[in-house]
Enzyme design. Sequence first.
Site, PDB file in Angstrom:
ATOM      1  N   GLU A 413       0.829  -1.223   0.000  1.00  0.00           N
ATOM      2  CA  GLU A 413       0.000   0.000   0.000  1.00  0.00           C
ATOM      3  C   GLU A 413       0.858   1.267   0.000  1.00  0.00           C
ATOM      4  O   GLU A 413       0.607   2.209   0.740  1.00  0.00           O
ATOM      5  CB  GLU A 413      -0.979  -0.009   1.174  1.00  0.00           C
TER       6      GLU A 413
HETATM    7  C1  LIG Z   1       2.045  -9.764  -0.078  1.00  0.00           C
HETATM    8  C2  LIG Z   1       1.668  -8.624  -0.975  1.00  0.00           C
HETATM    9  C3  LIG Z   1       0.332  -8.287  -1.121  1.00  0.00           C
HETATM   10  C4  LIG Z   1      -0.039  -7.268  -1.999  1.00  0.00           C
HETATM   11  N1  LIG Z   1      -1.376  -6.987  -2.197  1.00  0.00           N
HETATM   12  C5  LIG Z   1      -1.740  -6.091  -3.160  1.00  0.00           C
HETATM   13  C6  LIG Z   1      -3.115  -5.906  -3.494  1.00  0.00           C
HETATM   14  O1  LIG Z   1      -4.004  -6.495  -2.885  1.00  0.00           O
HETATM   15  N2  LIG Z   1      -3.418  -5.053  -4.516  1.00  0.00           N
HETATM   16  C7  LIG Z   1      -2.456  -4.368  -5.204  1.00  0.00           C
HETATM   17  O2  LIG Z   1      -2.794  -3.621  -6.120  1.00  0.00           O
HETATM   18  N3  LIG Z   1      -1.139  -4.511  -4.891  1.00  0.00           N
HETATM   19  C8  LIG Z   1      -0.762  -5.348  -3.894  1.00  0.00           C
HETATM   20  N4  LIG Z   1       0.571  -5.522  -3.586  1.00  0.00           N
HETATM   21  C9  LIG Z   1       1.570  -4.757  -4.298  1.00  0.00           C
HETATM   22  C10 LIG Z   1       2.267  -3.688  -3.458  1.00  0.00           C
HETATM   23  O3  LIG Z   1       1.408  -2.619  -3.247  1.00  0.00           O
HETATM   24  C11 LIG Z   1       3.556  -3.320  -4.203  1.00  0.00           C
HETATM   25  O4  LIG Z   1       4.453  -4.400  -4.008  1.00  0.00           O
HETATM   26  C12 LIG Z   1       4.168  -2.026  -3.711  1.00  0.00           C
HETATM   27  O5  LIG Z   1       3.376  -0.930  -4.107  1.00  0.00           O
HETATM   28  C13 LIG Z   1       5.584  -1.824  -4.256  1.00  0.00           C
HETATM   29  O6  LIG Z   1       5.658  -2.026  -5.631  1.00  0.00           O
HETATM   30  P1  LIG Z   1       6.781  -3.009  -6.235  1.00  0.00           P
HETATM   31  O7  LIG Z   1       6.698  -4.278  -5.467  1.00  0.00           O
HETATM   32  O8  LIG Z   1       6.606  -3.075  -7.696  1.00  0.00           O
HETATM   33  O9  LIG Z   1       8.147  -2.346  -5.855  1.00  0.00           O
HETATM   34  P2  LIG Z   1       8.968  -1.251  -6.705  1.00  0.00           P
HETATM   35  O10 LIG Z   1       8.061  -0.204  -7.214  1.00  0.00           O
HETATM   36  O11 LIG Z   1       9.843  -1.959  -7.662  1.00  0.00           O
HETATM   37  O12 LIG Z   1       9.855  -0.599  -5.566  1.00  0.00           O
HETATM   38  C14 LIG Z   1      10.895  -1.344  -4.908  1.00  0.00           C
HETATM   39  C15 LIG Z   1      11.525  -0.473  -3.861  1.00  0.00           C
HETATM   40  O13 LIG Z   1      12.159   0.640  -4.479  1.00  0.00           O
HETATM   41  C16 LIG Z   1      12.091   1.768  -3.657  1.00  0.00           C
HETATM   42  N5  LIG Z   1      11.440   2.851  -4.394  1.00  0.00           N
HETATM   43  C17 LIG Z   1      10.533   2.771  -5.383  1.00  0.00           C
HETATM   44  N6  LIG Z   1      10.166   3.979  -5.811  1.00  0.00           N
HETATM   45  C18 LIG Z   1      10.875   4.875  -5.087  1.00  0.00           C
HETATM   46  C19 LIG Z   1      10.929   6.285  -5.023  1.00  0.00           C
HETATM   47  N7  LIG Z   1      10.155   7.073  -5.784  1.00  0.00           N
HETATM   48  N8  LIG Z   1      11.757   6.851  -4.118  1.00  0.00           N
HETATM   49  C20 LIG Z   1      12.532   6.100  -3.313  1.00  0.00           C
HETATM   50  N9  LIG Z   1      12.504   4.766  -3.312  1.00  0.00           N
HETATM   51  C21 LIG Z   1      11.690   4.151  -4.174  1.00  0.00           C
HETATM   52  C22 LIG Z   1      11.309   1.359  -2.401  1.00  0.00           C
HETATM   53  O14 LIG Z   1      12.218   1.010  -1.387  1.00  0.00           O
HETATM   54  C23 LIG Z   1      10.560   0.129  -2.856  1.00  0.00           C
HETATM   55  O15 LIG Z   1      10.284  -0.751  -1.772  1.00  0.00           O
HETATM   56  C24 LIG Z   1       0.959  -6.538  -2.695  1.00  0.00           C
HETATM   57  C25 LIG Z   1       2.308  -6.860  -2.510  1.00  0.00           C
HETATM   58  C26 LIG Z   1       2.671  -7.892  -1.677  1.00  0.00           C
HETATM   59  C27 LIG Z   1       4.135  -8.233  -1.534  1.00  0.00           C
END
Ligand SMILES: Cc1cc2nc3c(=O)[nH]c(=O)nc-3n(C[C@H](O)[C@H](O)[C@H](O)COP(=O)(O)OP(=O)(O)OC[C@H]3O[C@@H](n4cnc5c(N)ncnc54)[C@H](O)[C@@H]3O)c2cc1C
Length: 594
Positions: A413
Amino acid sequence: MNKLDAERQKEIQQAEELLFTGPQALGFAKGLFQGHFVSDWVMPYPRIPEGQQGELDQTLTDLRNFLDADLDAAEIDRQADIPRSVIDGLGRVGVLGMTAPKEYGGHGFSQMANCKVLEEIGRRCASTSVFVNAHHSIGIRALLLFGTHEQKQKWLPKLVTGEQLGAFALTEKEAGSDAANVQMQARPSEDGSHFILNGEKRYITNAAIAHELTVMARTPVPGSDKTAVTAFLVTPDMPGFEMLEARMPKTGIKGTATGRFALRDVKVPKENVLGPLGKGLKVALTVLDFGRTTFGACCTGAAKTCLELAVAHANTRRQFNKTLGEFELVKKKIARIAADAYAMEAMTTVTAAFIDRGLEDYMLETAMLKVFTTERLWECINDVFQIYGGSAYFTDLPLERMLRDARINQIGEGANEVLTSFIALVGMRGPGMEFKEIYDTMMKPSRDGMSKAWAAGKNRLSATILVPDVPVQSEQLRAQARQLGRLIRNFNFAVNRALVTYREPILEMQLIQERIANAAMDLFASTCVLSRIDGEIQFAGRNGNTASPDHSAANLFLRQSFRRIRGFLAGLTDNDDKAVIAAAKSCLTSHTAA
Ligand SMILES: Cc1cc2nc3c(=O)[nH]c(=O)nc-3n(C[C@H](O)[C@H](O)[C@H](O)COP(=O)(O)OP(=O)(O)OC[C@H]3O[C@@H](n4cnc5c(N)ncnc54)[C@H](O)[C@@H]3O)c2cc1C
């Protein structure tokens, strides 16, 4: 301003415009960034209205009885599944439609009351609380907030009982933190009767068990070659809905079904569009505001469990002929967990009350609540883990599960880094615009511009000089209230100085942003704690309790929070930022070359 800065400014402005259309009252957090203490929103400490308290108490009793008898968190983790009997039981107690209006079969609870319910679940099982959040806090939230009466009548009755389940599907491979980059396409059919959806979603909680999914996809913007995100109600029985992976194996919250799915030429009737066409990001961000509030409640519950476990062990385990609780380094951990748990509850309650009282502008506070409570919970679990020593590492105790479960909170989130930057940038936008007014006028003076710049300058100056009043009712809190007021003034001064010093490049300076956001979060947390202590003292007084309630943990929180704020502000001018950037750059470039 360079192109990148201009784009960032535009993004922030768009994010705000997306969320709010009309004039609004100044929110609490935005007020902090301008040196104001908008007391009406945070004082007196909100209480559940007496008429609702009885119903909430009964629900909590029913819920506790059910959870005591039927919820086995360790088994849910081992089996990587929440049994249908648990889902049915939650439905019977009303948890799965707690805030839905009674006319659709819901409980009609306020967000504050709902948070008390989620706190109770968060105390016991993170898989179950994330499941409930995915279904109720975000899954059916778009329907509750943006659905038409017909849509609600059609979908809600089965969803609020748990006969059917909901999910919220925003994330894709290219749209994680960059949520606006949704690639799933929704093409209108020629006769306009439906949309044809194509694309993939991943990491979606409840995807494989949901009967209704709120799916974000791009629709064409009429009269242009652009597209914008729109929210759709999708059901898995629609032809072309393909479950690619029902339960992705994962580290924690194993009981939840986190899945990947594809939509291949799925025809979604136009009646299933949720909210205005092209306003899906507004829908998504508003929904997530609610999710982040219940996130705070679940973390509060888990932190209270940490405290109970820590105290139980520290009072019984003996080493060196003493109980562990007799050692100061153990005391320190217990005191900190108690202080943080008190603050987390206070922040959750105040933020939930913003929603209940109809404040329009609470996106900064929900982001602060999410970051603050998830980071504090991680620390709490780490501390109690340490107190248990080697025994924490074995699977017969709940601690290793709690550790695994809690790790998602800082990512899901909205990753905490993204939200931290967002808090600083959105918060600084108000004072930043006033400075821009002053600067632009100095560069190109005009009569009209001069008067606006004068007003902006006066506003900035007075906020920098004046210490805002923090109106507590209890005499014994006056000194802490004055300290908080001075810290808000100092914060405002530091924000102004950072804006004047760095100007537009601050939009990219995340190390500076982090200190500003951290200070703002602690100011908000301290405010909520002070308000809660004040409320409890006043309440005790009204009920004829002469002895003041024990607030030692809350007072510790204020001391530690004030100290942290001073540290964050000092770090704005005394830091290792250049060295950090240089070291990271060296690693990143050498890695690329290798
Ligand atoms: C168990 C689980 C349940 C989930 N449930 C849902 C759901 O029900 N519905 C849904 O839509 N999504 C869901 N998600 C998705 C979740 O919201 C995303 O994983 C989250 O938004 C991060 O996106 P990403 O994993 O693509 O990480 P990325 O966008 O690749 O980011 C990786 C890391 O990079 C860093 N980062 C990224 N952008 C920036 C920035 N601008 N500035 C500084 N640092 C940055 C942060 O440290 C981040 O943790 C779920 C994820 C998990 C693991």
